[in-house]
Design a protein around this motif. Structure first.
Motif, PDB file in Angstrom:
ATOM      1  N   LYS A 123       1.010  -1.263  -0.096  1.00 13.71           N
ATOM      2  CA  LYS A 123       0.007   0.008  -0.015  1.00 13.71           C
ATOM      3  C   LYS A 123       0.691   1.275  -0.164  1.00 13.71           C
ATOM      4  N   SER A 124       1.956   1.512   0.994  1.00 12.81           N
ATOM      5  CA  SER A 124       2.674   2.402   0.736  1.00 12.81           C
ATOM      6  C   SER A 124       4.231   1.878   1.324  1.00 12.81           C
ATOM      7  N   VAL A 125       5.195   2.755   1.028  1.00 13.46           N
ATOM      8  CA  VAL A 125       6.697   2.605   1.549  1.00 13.46           C
ATOM      9  C   VAL A 125       7.126   3.777   2.067  1.00 13.46           C
ATOM     10  N   ASN A 126       7.514   3.812   3.441  1.00  9.55           N
ATOM     11  CA  ASN A 126       8.171   5.050   3.849  1.00  9.55           C
ATOM     12  C   ASN A 126       9.592   4.936   3.895  1.00  9.55           C
ATOM     13  N   ARG A 127      10.173   5.460   3.096  1.00  9.61           N
ATOM     14  CA  ARG A 127      11.575   5.426   3.058  1.00  9.61           C
ATOM     15  C   ARG A 127      12.561   5.904   4.095  1.00  9.61           C
ATOM     16  N   THR A 128      11.761   7.002   4.874  1.00 15.65           N
ATOM     17  CA  THR A 128      12.642   7.582   5.998  1.00 15.65           C
ATOM     18  C   THR A 128      12.967   6.521   6.885  1.00 15.65           C
ATOM     19  N   ASP A 129      11.730   5.896   7.419  1.00 16.16           N
ATOM     20  CA  ASP A 129      11.865   4.822   8.693  1.00 16.16           C
ATOM     21  C   ASP A 129      11.950   3.428   8.108  1.00 16.16           C
TER      22      ASP A 129
END
Length: 76
Positions: A62-68
């Protein structure tokens, strides 16, 4: 009649022909439970929206958070 494993293998083979980054891999860095919808990966840049495989399970990102470095998958 096909077994679930045979069906999964057929889907995976078909997906490999259409996946842009089929050779890219990363790994889960924190243990996951069966009901987890979010997990941490080593290389989040290698993950994008679409279908991923973790062990024998196919999941929709659904989504990817590249920061964490977290990946969230749909609950189905």
């Amino acid at each position: 009649m096909s077994t679930p494993k045979q069906l999964m293998d057929q889907v995976e083979i078909k997906l490999q022909g259409y996946v842009h980054d089929q050779a890219e891999q990363t790994y889960v860095t924190v243990s996951m439970d069966a009901d987890d919808l979010t997990f941490v990966v080593d290389e989040p840049a290698l993950v994008s929206r679409g279908i991923i495989q973790v062990d024998d399970e196919l999941m929709w990102v659904k989504s990817v958070n590249r920061t964490d470095s977290t990946v969230t998958v749909s609950p189905f």
